[in-house]
Design an enzyme around this catalytic site. Sequence first.
Site, PDB file in Angstrom:
ATOM      1  N   HIS A   1      -7.449  -6.537   0.072  1.00 14.63           N
ATOM      2  CA  HIS A   1      -6.358  -5.568   0.112  1.00 14.63           C
ATOM      3  C   HIS A   1      -5.244  -5.936   1.085  1.00 14.63           C
ATOM      4  O   HIS A   1      -4.068  -5.733   0.802  1.00 14.63           O
ATOM      5  CB  HIS A   1      -6.936  -4.202   0.495  1.00 14.63           C
ATOM      6  CG  HIS A   1      -5.950  -3.099   0.590  1.00 14.63           C
ATOM      7  ND1 HIS A   1      -5.189  -2.671  -0.478  1.00 14.63           N
ATOM      8  CD2 HIS A   1      -5.587  -2.323   1.645  1.00 14.63           C
ATOM      9  CE1 HIS A   1      -4.412  -1.671  -0.091  1.00 14.63           C
ATOM     10  NE2 HIS A   1      -4.619  -1.438   1.185  1.00 14.63           N
TER      11      HIS A   1
ATOM     12  N   ASP B   1       0.831  -1.200   0.000  1.00 15.66           N
ATOM     13  CA  ASP B   1       0.000   0.000   0.000  1.00 15.66           C
ATOM     14  C   ASP B   1       0.870   1.256   0.000  1.00 15.66           C
ATOM     15  O   ASP B   1       1.700   1.437  -0.876  1.00 15.66           O
ATOM     16  CB  ASP B   1      -0.970  -0.078   1.184  1.00 15.66           C
ATOM     17  CG  ASP B   1      -2.024   1.002   1.204  1.00 15.66           C
ATOM     18  OD1 ASP B   1      -2.878   1.004   0.300  1.00 15.66           O
ATOM     19  OD2 ASP B   1      -2.009   1.835   2.129  1.00 15.66           O
TER      20      ASP B   1
END
Length: 294
Positions: free
Chosen positions: A272, A104
């Site tokens: 994610h 991320d």
Amino acid sequence: MFKGFEKRTRHVNGTEIAFRIGGSGPGLLLLHGHPQTHVIWHKVAAILAQHFTVIAADLRGYGDSAKPDDDPEHLNYAKRTMANDMAALMSALGVERFNVLAHDRGARVAHRLGVDHAERVERMVLLDIAPTLAMYRGTNEAFARAYWHWFFLIRPQPLPEMLINSDPACYLKSVMGARSAGMAPFALEALAEYERCLSLPGAATGICGDYRASASIDLTHDQADIDAGIKLTCPLKVMWGRDGAIEACFDALAEWRKVATQVEGKALPCGHYIAEEIPDTLLDEALPFLLQPH
């Protein structure tokens, strides 16, 4: 969590960076994403430490690292500045060449680290991102709905900071819980640590500074690389969640091949938060790649 690791801080590049260090062998830098800390790696750190000297760092503005104020040009949170933090940290620890595993926001820092400090990085694994410039330029309705925080956090001070500070735990769960797996992947101890750190003075400022930089100065730096033909040259493996917005909205592998010279990658059966949703699969994919001879 992190049995056998030491928690330390080091003053580098004009700021304090908090990190955990453990294991032995070649250096491996672990970088986390938003709105979390280095604790995202707690399910994989022990195995990685069997092969590497693992340095799991908190980015500036996050965790227990320093949280400088955001500046008008967002230079304090430019990925170039944040990458310089990590290059200086690894030098301070006596690790001149190293591998990187990053998720991320940390993967965006890692991308810049691999470009600006190409001589330092051996191999790199990036999790659940496409290049920042490609993502902003490719924004559509589906992406904007899924990554609403990208557009909320870049609003000028003090609105986003004020709203986050009013209920940090609510903000954290609103972001993390809205992903495909909900809150199920997160250990209670890890979640408590994320909430603690998001409640620290300056944490909201750091997060907003990070995102404001990515929507401004970072795009300028990325475009300058493209214009100059500068690419990421280390061997790169990119992986993303099959159930997330990267898979739905972007051709991640194609986008990375535009900005890097040696790329492989695939979608994984998760959302994610790869390191917390499917840690064993992540290790199965990342370790053979990172352990290849240089």
